[in-house]
Design a protein around this motif. Sequence first.
Motif, mmCIF file in Angstrom:
data_model
loop_
_atom_site.group_PDB
_atom_site.id
_atom_site.type_symbol
_atom_site.label_atom_id
_atom_site.label_comp_id
_atom_site.label_asym_id
_atom_site.label_seq_id
_atom_site.Cartn_x
_atom_site.Cartn_y
_atom_site.Cartn_z
ATOM 1 N N VAL C 43 -17.438 19.056 8.608
ATOM 2 C CA VAL C 43 -15.778 18.669 9.308
ATOM 3 C C VAL C 43 -14.975 19.089 9.066
ATOM 4 O O VAL C 43 -13.863 18.479 9.287
ATOM 5 C CB VAL C 43 -16.297 17.202 7.885
ATOM 6 C CG1 VAL C 43 -15.172 16.556 7.537
ATOM 7 C CG2 VAL C 43 -17.405 16.251 8.337
ATOM 8 N N ALA C 46 -13.598 21.091 11.870
ATOM 9 C CA ALA C 46 -12.634 20.187 12.938
ATOM 10 C C ALA C 46 -11.453 19.441 11.349
ATOM 11 O O ALA C 46 -10.410 19.833 12.696
ATOM 12 C CB ALA C 46 -13.598 18.233 12.751
ATOM 13 N N GLU C 47 -11.448 19.437 11.042
ATOM 14 C CA GLU C 47 -10.444 19.281 10.302
ATOM 15 C C GLU C 47 -9.086 20.596 10.089
ATOM 16 O O GLU C 47 -8.036 20.682 10.446
ATOM 17 C CB GLU C 47 -10.066 19.224 8.538
ATOM 18 C CG GLU C 47 -10.598 17.839 8.175
ATOM 19 C CD GLU C 47 -9.509 17.194 8.279
ATOM 20 O OE1 GLU C 47 -8.079 17.342 7.901
ATOM 21 O OE2 GLU C 47 -9.743 16.015 8.011
ATOM 22 N N SER C 50 -8.145 20.716 13.549
ATOM 23 C CA SER C 50 -7.195 19.630 14.353
ATOM 24 C C SER C 50 -5.485 19.916 13.771
ATOM 25 O O SER C 50 -4.517 19.988 13.783
ATOM 26 C CB SER C 50 -7.002 18.591 14.228
ATOM 27 O OG SER C 50 -7.363 18.311 12.599
ATOM 28 N N GLN C 51 -5.790 20.706 11.975
ATOM 29 C CA GLN C 51 -4.576 21.384 11.761
ATOM 30 C C GLN C 51 -3.822 22.855 12.440
ATOM 31 O O GLN C 51 -2.761 22.731 12.604
ATOM 32 C CB GLN C 51 -4.500 22.049 10.445
ATOM 33 C CG GLN C 51 -4.964 21.192 9.370
ATOM 34 C CD GLN C 51 -5.104 21.273 7.629
ATOM 35 O OE1 GLN C 51 -4.423 22.653 7.470
ATOM 36 N NE2 GLN C 51 -5.207 21.019 6.719
ATOM 37 N N PHE C 53 -3.891 22.750 15.424
ATOM 38 C CA PHE C 53 -3.164 22.278 16.348
ATOM 39 C C PHE C 53 -1.851 21.689 16.472
ATOM 40 O O PHE C 53 -1.093 21.814 16.968
ATOM 41 C CB PHE C 53 -4.563 21.332 17.506
ATOM 42 C CG PHE C 53 -3.785 20.451 18.350
ATOM 43 C CD1 PHE C 53 -3.440 21.332 20.137
ATOM 44 C CD2 PHE C 53 -3.060 19.341 18.560
ATOM 45 C CE1 PHE C 53 -2.785 20.421 21.105
ATOM 46 C CE2 PHE C 53 -2.441 18.661 19.447
ATOM 47 C CZ PHE C 53 -2.667 19.448 20.724
ATOM 48 N N VAL C 64 -10.316 21.347 19.745
ATOM 49 C CA VAL C 64 -10.323 20.485 18.747
ATOM 50 C C VAL C 64 -11.134 18.814 18.656
ATOM 51 O O VAL C 64 -11.549 18.774 18.058
ATOM 52 C CB VAL C 64 -8.822 20.204 19.644
ATOM 53 C CG1 VAL C 64 -7.948 19.206 17.449
ATOM 54 C CG2 VAL C 64 -8.044 21.540 18.496
ATOM 55 N N LEU C 65 -11.117 18.807 20.329
ATOM 56 C CA LEU C 65 -11.096 17.449 20.577
ATOM 57 C C LEU C 65 -13.008 17.585 20.282
ATOM 58 O O LEU C 65 -13.794 16.217 20.109
ATOM 59 C CB LEU C 65 -10.814 16.629 21.446
ATOM 60 C CG LEU C 65 -9.820 16.362 21.551
ATOM 61 C CD1 LEU C 65 -9.372 15.438 23.044
ATOM 62 C CD2 LEU C 65 -9.203 15.620 20.521
ATOM 63 N N ALA C 68 -14.080 17.430 16.609
ATOM 64 C CA ALA C 68 -13.830 16.177 15.603
ATOM 65 C C ALA C 68 -14.841 15.481 16.193
ATOM 66 O O ALA C 68 -15.357 14.287 15.165
ATOM 67 C CB ALA C 68 -12.148 15.943 16.361
ATOM 68 N N GLU C 69 -15.178 15.572 17.351
ATOM 69 C CA GLU C 69 -16.328 14.199 17.785
ATOM 70 C C GLU C 69 -17.202 14.862 17.050
ATOM 71 O O GLU C 69 -18.281 13.615 16.881
ATOM 72 C CB GLU C 69 -16.391 14.402 19.934
ATOM 73 C CG GLU C 69 -16.856 13.499 19.992
ATOM 74 C CD GLU C 69 -16.462 12.040 19.515
ATOM 75 O OE1 GLU C 69 -16.922 11.045 19.436
ATOM 76 O OE2 GLU C 69 -14.785 12.229 20.160
ATOM 77 N N ASP C 72 -17.284 13.381 14.276
ATOM 78 C CA ASP C 72 -18.376 12.001 13.718
ATOM 79 C C ASP C 72 -19.361 11.899 14.538
ATOM 80 O O ASP C 72 -19.627 11.109 12.980
ATOM 81 C CB ASP C 72 -17.033 11.428 14.957
ATOM 82 C CG ASP C 72 -16.064 11.217 14.515
ATOM 83 O OD1 ASP C 72 -15.925 11.497 13.557
ATOM 84 O OD2 ASP C 72 -15.130 10.259 15.738
ATOM 85 N N LEU C 75 -20.698 12.957 10.588
ATOM 86 C CA LEU C 75 -21.350 11.611 9.858
ATOM 87 C C LEU C 75 -21.993 10.282 10.454
ATOM 88 O O LEU C 75 -22.682 10.243 9.429
ATOM 89 C CB LEU C 75 -19.376 11.312 9.725
ATOM 90 C CG LEU C 75 -18.841 12.210 8.933
ATOM 91 C CD1 LEU C 75 -17.569 11.791 8.577
ATOM 92 C CD2 LEU C 75 -19.527 12.927 7.657
ATOM 93 N N GLN C 76 -22.180 10.123 11.811
ATOM 94 C CA GLN C 76 -22.640 8.934 11.756
ATOM 95 C C GLN C 76 -24.020 9.225 11.436
ATOM 96 O O GLN C 76 -25.133 8.422 10.778
ATOM 97 C CB GLN C 76 -22.698 8.938 12.773
ATOM 98 C CG GLN C 76 -21.442 7.736 13.794
ATOM 99 C CD GLN C 76 -21.092 7.464 14.778
ATOM 100 O OE1 GLN C 76 -21.793 7.375 15.722
ATOM 101 N NE2 GLN C 76 -19.483 7.651 15.026
ATOM 102 N N ASP C 79 -25.119 9.041 7.935
ATOM 103 C CA ASP C 79 -25.577 7.826 7.501
ATOM 104 C C ASP C 79 -27.047 7.230 8.045
ATOM 105 O O ASP C 79 -27.319 5.979 7.289
ATOM 106 C CB ASP C 79 -24.497 7.407 8.357
ATOM 107 C CG ASP C 79 -24.163 6.454 7.229
ATOM 108 O OD1 ASP C 79 -24.639 5.804 6.415
ATOM 109 O OD2 ASP C 79 -23.066 4.688 8.308
#
Lengths: 137, 106, 97
Positions: C43, C46-47, C50-51, C53, C64-65, C68-69, C72, C75-76, C79
């Motif tokens: 995570v 990814a942060e 994107s910073q 970018f 970057v994407l 980020a994916e 995601d 995290l899922q 969970d």
Amino acid sequence: MSLFTAMNISSSGMTAQQFRVDIISNNIANANTTQTPEGGPYRREIPIFAERFKSAMGGSSPYGVEVVKIAQDKAPFQEIYDPSNPNANKNGYVEMPNVNVLREMVDMIDAQRTYEANATVISDVKTMASAALQIGK
Amino acid sequence: MFNGVDLIQSAMGVSSVTANVIANNVANADTPNFKASYVIQRVEENPKKVVPDIVTDNSTSISNDGNNVDVNQQMALLAQNTIRYQTLALLASMSFKRYADVLRSS
Amino acid sequence: MVNPINPITPISTGTAPSLNSNQGGPDFKKILENAIDKVNSTVQNAEQMSQDFATGKTSDIQGVLIAAEKADIMLQLTDEVRNKIVSAYQDIMRMQI
């Protein structure tokens, strides 16, 4: 400065180019006009553009383009020999408008391209706005 | 907490200023003596954000009426800027989604 | 003659297996900690991307994407694993002894 500003700026550009096409078509329509109310043949008209500003808090920011005046082409009239023409002078020459139709056509294509460029900006800005609307969905 | 998103938001602001500047350049593509402007992005710290600097290119002239707007170049810049804005919007969206995912799982 | 009753001897003197004893396999707590650390670093990566970018340090959109994916999905997954652990715990709690 919001995205709407960009849309307003581009729409002023589109209006200006449309006005330019109006003038161009008037020039072409009058390419053979030898009599005008002011006397003499028709003079080619040229729209003069200037950058437009919007006064905002503590200064002014660019806000597109505007037509400030319609100038007349100072180029000399063409003279053609046509003694039968009622407007011919005593030597048999008629003064014809200083409009070059070929040049007007080229100008028209230029105006059309710039109009399209402005339209592209609007459509891209719209894409940006809808991307922003997708945040949080 | 939202540092990352705040930075992205400021970058989207810069991008929207860039769109305005490009729109103005294109609208004035036939204005005599008009000079094209460009946006340069500057990074500021504490809190980390980016701010736009608008500079005018007075040096060149591509037509004889003193205008230096190259519409083709402006179109390329516009396409880049739009993609950049869309990507930033997507990143902001994903960042929020991560927060929401974590919150929902408890 | 009455014989005295023999004292009760314990059934077994062996010790019950301790819950904490390491049975050769890796420690469950360690595995969980490592997994959480890995999710966290994904995570954070990814942060960071994107910073970069946003500040214009990179224009690698796909990188970057994808980062980020990845974050995601991680995290899922976390969970999902958490839900499984909680339901396993509840199963044990309900167990009749």
